[in-house]
Design a protein around this motif. Structure first.
Motif, PDB file in Angstrom:
ATOM      1  N   GLN A 117       0.831  -1.192   0.000  1.00 42.08           N
ATOM      2  CA  GLN A 117       0.000   0.000   0.000  1.00 42.08           C
ATOM      3  C   GLN A 117       0.869   1.247   0.000  1.00 42.08           C
ATOM      4  N   PHE A 118       0.281   2.333  -0.492  1.00 40.45           N
ATOM      5  CA  PHE A 118       0.930   3.636  -0.460  1.00 40.45           C
ATOM      6  C   PHE A 118      -0.155   4.693  -0.319  1.00 40.45           C
ATOM      7  N   THR A 119       0.226   5.846   0.186  1.00 40.18           N
ATOM      8  CA  THR A 119      -0.709   6.956   0.328  1.00 40.18           C
ATOM      9  C   THR A 119      -0.175   8.138  -0.460  1.00 40.18           C
ATOM     10  N   THR A 120      -1.013   8.678  -1.329  1.00 41.05           N
ATOM     11  CA  THR A 120      -0.618   9.845  -2.091  1.00 41.05           C
ATOM     12  C   THR A 120      -0.645  11.067  -1.165  1.00 41.05           C
ATOM     13  N   PRO A 121       0.344  11.942  -1.280  1.00 43.29           N
ATOM     14  CA  PRO A 121       0.348  13.136  -0.422  1.00 43.29           C
ATOM     15  C   PRO A 121      -0.679  14.163  -0.905  1.00 43.29           C
ATOM     16  N   SER A 122      -0.969  15.112  -0.062  1.00 44.02           N
ATOM     17  CA  SER A 122      -1.837  16.222  -0.451  1.00 44.02           C
ATOM     18  C   SER A 122      -1.109  17.066  -1.494  1.00 44.02           C
ATOM     19  N   LYS A 123      -1.879  17.794  -2.286  1.00 45.08           N
ATOM     20  CA  LYS A 123      -1.260  18.681  -3.268  1.00 45.08           C
ATOM     21  C   LYS A 123      -0.576  19.832  -2.537  1.00 45.08           C
ATOM     22  N   THR A 124       0.575  20.210  -3.049  1.00 45.21           N
ATOM     23  CA  THR A 124       1.283  21.356  -2.486  1.00 45.21           C
ATOM     24  C   THR A 124       0.645  22.636  -3.019  1.00 45.21           C
ATOM     25  N   LEU A 125       0.965  23.743  -2.408  1.00 48.96           N
ATOM     26  CA  LEU A 125       0.471  25.039  -2.878  1.00 48.96           C
ATOM     27  C   LEU A 125       0.953  25.296  -4.303  1.00 48.96           C
ATOM     28  N   GLU A 126       2.184  24.901  -4.602  1.00 49.29           N
ATOM     29  CA  GLU A 126       2.722  25.081  -5.949  1.00 49.29           C
ATOM     30  C   GLU A 126       1.919  24.270  -6.967  1.00 49.29           C
ATOM     31  N   ASP A 127       1.533  23.017  -6.601  1.00 58.65           N
ATOM     32  CA  ASP A 127       0.702  22.191  -7.490  1.00 58.65           C
ATOM     33  C   ASP A 127      -0.642  22.865  -7.746  1.00 58.65           C
ATOM     34  N   GLN A 128      -1.249  23.362  -6.684  1.00 57.39           N
ATOM     35  CA  GLN A 128      -2.559  23.990  -6.822  1.00 57.39           C
ATOM     36  C   GLN A 128      -2.480  25.251  -7.677  1.00 57.39           C
ATOM     37  N   LEU A 129      -1.442  26.071  -7.451  1.00 55.88           N
ATOM     38  CA  LEU A 129      -1.293  27.292  -8.240  1.00 55.88           C
ATOM     39  C   LEU A 129      -0.974  26.990  -9.696  1.00 55.88           C
ATOM     40  N   SER A 130      -0.196  25.926  -9.949  1.00 61.19           N
ATOM     41  CA  SER A 130       0.148  25.598 -11.337  1.00 61.19           C
ATOM     42  C   SER A 130      -1.069  25.094 -12.111  1.00 61.19           C
ATOM     43  N   GLU A 131      -2.089  24.600 -11.421  1.00 59.74           N
ATOM     44  CA  GLU A 131      -3.305  24.115 -12.071  1.00 59.74           C
ATOM     45  C   GLU A 131      -4.398  25.172 -12.155  1.00 59.74           C
ATOM     46  N   TYR A 132      -4.158  26.345 -11.565  1.00 67.27           N
ATOM     47  CA  TYR A 132      -5.175  27.384 -11.536  1.00 67.27           C
ATOM     48  C   TYR A 132      -5.432  27.925 -12.943  1.00 67.27           C
ATOM     49  N   ILE A 133      -6.691  28.079 -13.298  1.00 72.55           N
ATOM     50  CA  ILE A 133      -7.078  28.647 -14.584  1.00 72.55           C
ATOM     51  C   ILE A 133      -7.843  29.932 -14.300  1.00 72.55           C
ATOM     52  N   CYS A 134      -7.355  31.031 -14.864  1.00 74.56           N
ATOM     53  CA  CYS A 134      -7.981  32.338 -14.658  1.00 74.56           C
ATOM     54  C   CYS A 134      -9.368  32.355 -15.281  1.00 74.56           C
ATOM     55  N   PRO A 135     -10.265  33.184 -14.741  1.00 75.05           N
ATOM     56  CA  PRO A 135     -11.593  33.312 -15.360  1.00 75.05           C
ATOM     57  C   PRO A 135     -11.469  33.855 -16.782  1.00 75.05           C
ATOM     58  N   ALA A 136     -12.318  33.397 -17.666  1.00 78.07           N
ATOM     59  CA  ALA A 136     -12.258  33.805 -19.065  1.00 78.07           C
ATOM     60  C   ALA A 136     -13.128  35.034 -19.342  1.00 78.07           C
ATOM     61  N   TYR A 137     -13.978  35.410 -18.419  1.00 77.55           N
ATOM     62  CA  TYR A 137     -14.858  36.549 -18.645  1.00 77.55           C
ATOM     63  C   TYR A 137     -14.126  37.863 -18.360  1.00 77.55           C
TER      64      TYR A 137
END
Length: 172
Positions: A117-137
Motif C-alpha cells: 500500500q501507499f498513500t498519495t500526499p496532499s497537493k502542495t500550494l505550488e501544485d494547486q497554483l500551477s493548475e489554476y485557470i484564470c476566469p475567461a470573462y
C-alpha cells in the motif's frame, strides 16, 4: 483399405511421438519483488519481476490497484502490459491510500504478489497554483469608468481593502 489403416497408424504414431512432456507450458508462475517507486499527489510508479520460466510463457501481466484492500483483476482497476514489468499509475486522488498487487497469468494459473500500500500526499500550494485557470470573462468596469458615468458606479469602482498583492505576484 489395408494401406489406409497402415497410414492412419503411422500418422497417429507421429502425433504421439511429437507430443512430448518437454513441450508443456510451465504453469509454476512466479511474480515477485513488487516495488513502489516515486509517489506524487496524482501518480505512483510500480515495478515487479517475473521468474525466468514465467517470462517465456506468460499470457498477460500487470498491476491491479484499488482504494480497498486485496485488489484483484476482477474487482479493481487494472493496468496490463506486455513489455517491461513497470508502470506509472496516473490520475490518482491526493491524500488517498491505495492497495496494489502485481499479477501474471501463465497458462491458466493466475498468481499475485503480496499486497502493498501507499498513500498519495496532499497537493502542495505550488501544485494547486500551477493548475489554476484564470476566469475567461471580462472583469472590469471600463464601460462605466468615466466621470460622466459616476451615477452608475455604486460599489463597482470602490477598491476592495481585503485584496493584496503578495510577493509571489498573486493577488489574495
Amino acid at each position: 483399405m489395408k494401406y489406409l489403416s497402415i497410414i492412419m497408424m503411422f500418422v497417429c504414431s507421429l502425433f504421439i511421438v511429437g507430443c512430448s512432456d518437454d513441450d508443456k507450458i510451465d504453469n509454476t508462475a512466479s511474480v515477485s519483488n513488487l516495488t513502489i517507486g516515486e509517489v506524487t499527489s496524482t501518480s505512483a510508479s510500480l515495478s515487479a519481476e517475473l521468474s525466468a520460466a514465467s517470462m517465456q510463457n506468460f499470457i498477460k501481466k500487470g498491476f491491479c490497484y484499488s482504494t480497498s484492500a486485496e485488489p484483484t483483476i476482477d474487482n479493481a482497476t487494472l493496468c496490463e502490459m506486455t513489455g517491461d514489468f513497470s508502470a506509472t499509475l496516473r490520475d490518482l486522488q491526493p491524500n488517498t491510500t491505495y492497495y496494489v498487487k502485481a499479477y501474471a497469468l501463465i497458462g491458466d494459473n493466475l498468481v499475485y504478489t503480496e499486497q502493498k500500500q501507499f498513500t498519495t500526499p496532499s497537493k502542495t500550494l505550488e501544485d494547486q497554483l500551477s493548475e489554476y485557470i484564470c476566469p475567461a470573462y471580462v472583469d472590469d468596469y471600463v464601460s462605466m469608468a468615466g466621470w460622466d458615468q459616476r451615477a452608475n458606479w455604486n460599489l463597482a469602482n470602490v477598491h476592495d481593502p481585503s485584496v493584496m498583492k503578495a510577493a509571489d505576484g498573486y493577488y489574495y
